[in-house]
Design a protein around this motif. Structure first.
Motif, PDB file in Angstrom:
ATOM      1  N   ALA A   1      -2.015   5.762  12.581  1.00  0.00           N
ATOM      2  CA  ALA A   1      -0.816   6.167  13.302  1.00  0.00           C
ATOM      3  C   ALA A   1      -0.553   5.166  14.429  1.00  0.00           C
ATOM      4  N   PRO A   2       0.685   5.099  14.929  1.00  0.00           N
ATOM      5  CA  PRO A   2       1.053   4.035  15.878  1.00  0.00           C
ATOM      6  C   PRO A   2       0.127   3.900  17.085  1.00  0.00           C
TER       7      PRO A   2
ATOM      8  N   TYR B   1       0.809  -1.209   0.000  1.00  0.00           N
ATOM      9  CA  TYR B   1       0.000   0.000   0.000  1.00  0.00           C
ATOM     10  C   TYR B   1       0.850   1.270   0.000  1.00  0.00           C
ATOM     11  N   ALA B   2       2.166   1.100   0.012  1.00  0.00           N
ATOM     12  CA  ALA B   2       3.099   2.233  -0.018  1.00  0.00           C
ATOM     13  C   ALA B   2       2.735   3.270   1.034  1.00  0.00           C
ATOM     14  N   THR B   3       2.536   2.803   2.260  1.00  0.00           N
ATOM     15  CA  THR B   3       2.061   3.672   3.316  1.00  0.00           C
ATOM     16  C   THR B   3       3.074   3.782   4.441  1.00  0.00           C
ATOM     17  N   SER B   4       3.060   4.935   5.112  1.00  0.00           N
ATOM     18  CA  SER B   4       3.864   5.112   6.314  1.00  0.00           C
ATOM     19  C   SER B   4       3.055   4.825   7.574  1.00  0.00           C
ATOM     20  N   LEU B   5       1.770   4.533   7.403  1.00  0.00           N
ATOM     21  CA  LEU B   5       0.915   4.183   8.529  1.00  0.00           C
ATOM     22  C   LEU B   5       1.172   2.740   8.964  1.00  0.00           C
TER      23      LEU B   5
ATOM     24  N   PRO C   1      -3.089  13.211   9.247  1.00  0.00           N
ATOM     25  CA  PRO C   1      -3.164  13.489  10.685  1.00  0.00           C
ATOM     26  C   PRO C   1      -3.423  12.217  11.492  1.00  0.00           C
ATOM     27  N   GLU C   2      -3.168  12.299  12.796  1.00  0.00           N
ATOM     28  CA  GLU C   2      -3.280  11.117  13.648  1.00  0.00           C
ATOM     29  C   GLU C   2      -4.711  10.718  13.941  1.00  0.00           C
ATOM     30  N   ASN C   3      -5.682  11.559  13.584  1.00  0.00           N
ATOM     31  CA  ASN C   3      -7.082  11.203  13.825  1.00  0.00           C
ATOM     32  C   ASN C   3      -7.735  10.569  12.598  1.00  0.00           C
ATOM     33  N   VAL C   4      -6.911  10.008  11.707  1.00  0.00           N
ATOM     34  CA  VAL C   4      -7.414   9.357  10.494  1.00  0.00           C
ATOM     35  C   VAL C   4      -7.183   7.850  10.592  1.00  0.00           C
ATOM     36  N   VAL C   5      -8.207   7.083  10.275  1.00  0.00           N
ATOM     37  CA  VAL C   5      -8.105   5.627  10.158  1.00  0.00           C
ATOM     38  C   VAL C   5      -8.542   5.246   8.750  1.00  0.00           C
TER      39      VAL C   5
END
Length: 323
Positions: free
Chosen positions: A202-203, A63-67, A176-180
């Motif tokens: 986010a972690p 998914y080429a994601t940093s999440l 942002p950290e409030n995204v899922v």
């Protein structure tokens, strides 16, 4: 109403017969080739932390994601967890869309409003956007979603149909950290029965989702097959190319039948038929099942046939030869 595609039992009960082609879902009909024999421990042993971490890493790269990807038993499992990620309050869902989002939130006590304009999501304690949307294929831009995250409590973006067109996926961006973000494995890889999906977050949020899912949220076979498939870049590229060609072919048949394209993705197309119930019955007489919607008298959604025989039967039905 929490109705879904894939309800062949209802089709058989109403029209009879067993030789159905199910085009009522957006599942890739040409599934990833599962090995004939899985490693014995995939079935005999509990998944280890290393197994699960390997699957998550394969998803992160695919998914080429940093999440942080949290493996779950399908995107549906993530939808069931979402209502527990924050205190119950006011939720808004951009519609028309997959009805399980509103259904799961309402069942958990949220005050749910279904809204038709993105601006109406602002101020919600929890907002849900499906992009690409099911069933009309509507896309939300990355910049608009990032901006929206700053105006809601928790933003949930369902990208279950993003695999064929990854370049516009929010999961590739810094968020942002409030995204899922929710991702489905079974739709693009054609293995819906495997029950595998991911929540990307986010972690800290990812750790919370994993805790709510509990240990062994995915099975050993799902881990083994999912890790292998997510790392198969050649199959992924070939499938994306084939789906684009097949979607265009389906649009051509629909235009021939006099239907207008509403929208869709390379995995499904939605058409304005004028009379969806009659159009569904027309196809059902040829043992082809489709998806219609309680909120539209004209919309019909079709998935893609998986082989030459399926395409031929659909072409015959749309030309009137199946009547």
């Amino acid at each position: 109403m929490r109705d879904h595609g894939g309800d062949l039992d209802r089709a058989r009960a109403r029209f009879g017969g067993d030789d159905w082609i199910d085009l009522s879902t957006g599942i890739n009909p040409v599934a990833y080739p599962v090995p004939d024999v899985l490693p014995a421990r995939a079935l005999a042993a509990l998944p280890t932390a290393e197994d699960i971490a390997g699957l998550a890493d394969a998803a992160r790269r695919a998914y080429a994601t940093s999440l942080v990807p949290v493996p779950l038993a399908g995107a549906q499992a993530a939808i069931q967890i979402v209502p527990r990620l924050s205190a119950v309050g006011r939720a808004r869902v951009l519609v028309p869309t997959y009805n399980e989002h509103a259904g799961a939130l309402a069942a958990s006590g949220w005050q749910v409003a279904e809204v038709r304009e993105p601006d109406a999501l602002e101020g919600a304690d929890l907002a849900v956007v499906v992009s690409p949307n099911n069933p009309d294929g509507r896309r939300a831009s990355v910049s608009d979603l990032v901006a929206l995250a700053g105006r809601v409590g928790l933003l949930v973006v369902d990208e279950s149909f993003a695999d064929p067109e990854p370049e516009s996926a929010l999961s590739r961006a810094e968020v942002p950290e409030n995204v899922v973000i929710l991702r489905s494995f079974g739709k693009f890889y054609g293995l819906a029965g495997l029950r595998l999906g991911f929540a990307l977050a986010a972690p800290d949020m990812a750790a919370r989702i994993a805790a709510l899912a509990g240990p062994w949220a995915v099975s050993g076979p799902a881990i083994a097959i999912g890790t292998r498939a997510l790392g198969d870049t050649a199959w992924r590229d070939e499938t994306r190319a084939r789906l684009r060609v097949d979607a265009a072919r389906l649009d051509g048949l629909a235009e021939w039948a006099g239907w207008r394209l509403v929208g869709g993705t390379p995995l499904f197309r939605t058409y304005e038929t004028g009379d969806a119930a009659s159009a569904q019955e027309r196809l059902a007489r040829a043992r082809i099942w489709s998806r219609i919607f309680p909120y539209s008298e004209g919309w019909m959604r079709l998935g893609l046939p998986g082989d030459a025989a399926g395409w031929a039967r659909l072409e015959t039905a749309l030309s009137g030869g199946g009547e």
